[in-house]
Enzyme design. Structure first.
Site, PDB file in Angstrom:
ATOM      1  N   CYS A 262      13.889  -7.071  38.064  1.00  0.00           N
ATOM      2  CA  CYS A 262      15.092  -7.263  37.649  1.00  0.00           C
ATOM      3  C   CYS A 262      16.449  -6.343  37.583  1.00  0.00           C
ATOM      4  O   CYS A 262      17.051  -5.861  37.018  1.00  0.00           O
ATOM      5  CB  CYS A 262      14.758  -6.055  36.061  1.00  0.00           C
ATOM      6  SG  CYS A 262      12.978  -7.071  34.963  1.00  0.00           S
ATOM      7  N   GLU A 263      17.167  -7.604  38.132  1.00  0.00           N
ATOM      8  CA  GLU A 263      18.435  -7.563  38.725  1.00  0.00           C
ATOM      9  C   GLU A 263      18.086  -9.173  39.404  1.00  0.00           C
ATOM     10  O   GLU A 263      17.731  -9.568  40.329  1.00  0.00           O
ATOM     11  CB  GLU A 263      18.786  -6.199  40.440  1.00  0.00           C
ATOM     12  CG  GLU A 263      17.878  -5.464  39.551  1.00  0.00           C
ATOM     13  CD  GLU A 263      19.381  -4.324  38.965  1.00  0.00           C
ATOM     14  OE1 GLU A 263      20.113  -5.256  38.842  1.00  0.00           O
ATOM     15  OE2 GLU A 263      18.928  -3.883  38.382  1.00  0.00           O
TER      16      GLU A 263
END
Length: 463
Positions: A391-392
């Site tokens: 989640c980046e």
């Protein structure tokens, strides 16, 4: 609109002008030997093989993602460095690049020494049988416990990095009643042409004692003032991913200048210098690393010439290749999960790993190559960005590359030259499980570092 917000436009995705990208390679199925380990090839069906094993068989047995390490390539590179420098120099493998018990055994068998920079790395080295006398301990903030253990174990060299460490180590040797060989790490004011975070010889950074500021000379005085410390020489390291020896020439000249000052002030000619490591490897076809024999000849000549000019006997030379040995010997094998085409921009290829198994692209803006390895394809090339599952938005494995336009979920792709700093810097971000390291040789594969499990994560989380 908030002053801190801005509309998402082309720069949001780092889209660069047309023509910025190099033309795609003439053959997307070719595996450039410059960036792949030496036993990698394609079989008659077009599947990539390493050590005589095809990657689809590796994926089926061990899963993905996985680091695949070519044992024969590792050993041959270790031998090349050992043979290039011969018996008049010492080659220390920099364990921070990647260390495991199997690696330590291979190094021992191939006649290399080992650098460690933590109690954990020292524990692995000792558990695998590396003789302590062939180990050097580095680090800018070694704890008292680490130093105590190293001295008690009989580590060959400790590279001291501060005044505090000199006093700490002297107290330990006095308690143990031993004499410890040390090198003093200095900063020589040479800035290698590399990323800011991996340049280590300029003045404004945490490593070493300044040559120009006089701290190095003062450290020499302090070490010589302690009976429990035997000053063997000077250590210098100018950075990482370096492709020429120009910086080493300047560094060697300044190190030898310090040796001459030590002789003149103290009447002592130190018998060793360590010029560190940092020699680069090919991550892409554009990179042009030098061979160990060429590097060895150049460094030996530099030291000989500078010592002759200073009327010094040439000291024993040490070097510390890590990446240059292990980096090219491994690739990371991934399975494609999602292929997302953004019209007019690029295609995003998402894999089942990411920044948790290779942080270097996010951390250093590192460049990598990538290839479809589970089959051959004659499809047109498409510009892709290989990204992970975390989640980046910065979770990027390969920033810009070309893969066949028929790439689909379930395909296997591989990123070469991931042997150094990928597994050793791996994380559990998003509670990802660290991949295994597979050693392949002569048609056989074995796990040398197993894949983490959810039980491993929960075992540490005591609630």
């Amino acid at each position: 609109m908030s002053r801190s917000a801005h509309p998402a436009g082309p720069r949001h995705g780092d889209v660069l002008p047309e023509g910025h990208y190099q033309a795609p390679p003439a053959d997307l199925n070719a595996l450039d030997p410059k960036v792949w380990s030496r036993t990698v090839a394609r079989n008659a069906e077009g599947v990539a093989t390493v050590g005589g094993i095809d990657v689809t068989a590796l994926a089926a047995e061990f899963g993905t993602p996985a680091y695949v390490l070519d044992e024969e390539d590792f050993r041959s590179r270790a031998r090349a460095w050992r043979d290039a420098f011969g018996t008049d120099a010492d080659v220390y493998y920099a364990g921070k690049a990647f260390l495991s018990k199997a690696i330590v055994r291979w190094l021992h068998e191939e006649g290399l020494n080992l650098d460690v920079c933590s109690s954990g790395e020292l524990a692995v080295a000792l558990a695998a049988g590396m003789p302590p006398a062939r180990i050097a301990l580095h680090g800018n903030n070694k704890s008292a416990d680490e130093l105590e253990h190293a001295v008690k174990t009989g580590v060959g060299h400790i590279v001291v990095d501060s005044y505090e460490e000199i006093e700490r180590l002297a107290a330990i040797t006095a308690r143990q009643g031993v004499r410890q060989q040390v090198l003093i790490r200095i900063t020589v004011g040479v800035e290698a042409h590399t990323h800011e975070f991996i340049a280590t010889a300029h003045e404004d950074q945490k490593f070493g004692l300044s040559l120009t500021g006089g701290a190095a000379a003062e450290a020499v005085r302090r070490v010589l003032g302690h009976d429990g410390l035997e000053l063997r020489g000077i250590h210098s390291h100018i950075g990482s991913q370096i492709f020429d020896t120009a910086g080493f020439e300047v560094a060697a000249r300044r190190v030898v200048g310090l040796l001459a000052e030590i002789r003149d002030e103290h009447g002592v000619e130190l018998p060793e210098i360590d010029l560190g490591g940092g020699l680069g490897i090919a991550y892409t076809s554009d990179d042009d690393p030098r061979e160990p024999a060429e590097i060895a000849a150049a460094l030996a000549e530099i030291v000989r010439r500078e010592c002759a000019a200073a009327n010094l006997k040439a000291p024993r030379l040490s070097v510390e290749p890590g990446r240059a040995i292990v980096g090219p010997t491994a690739f990371t094998l991934y399975e494609v999960g999602t292929v997302k085409s953004l019209e007019g921009l690029r295609t995003y290829v998402s894999v089942d790993g990411g920044m948790s198994d290779n942080i270097r692209t996010a951390l250093y803006d590192a460049d990598y190559s990538v290839a479809l390895v589970s089959r051959r394809s004659d499809a047109e090339p498409m510009l892709v960005r290989v990204v992970g599952k975390h989640c980046e938005s910065g979770d990027i494995v390969v920033r810009d590359a070309f893969l066949p336009a028929d790439l689909a979920p379930g395909d296997l792709i591989a990123v070469p030259a991931t042997g150094a700093y990928c597994r050793s810097m791996a994380s559990n971000y998003n509670h990802a499980l660290k991949p295994p390291v597979l050693a392949v040789k002569d048609g056989a594969a074995r796990v040398i570092v197993r894949r983490e499990t959810e039980e491993d994560l929960l075992r540490l989380d005591i609630g």
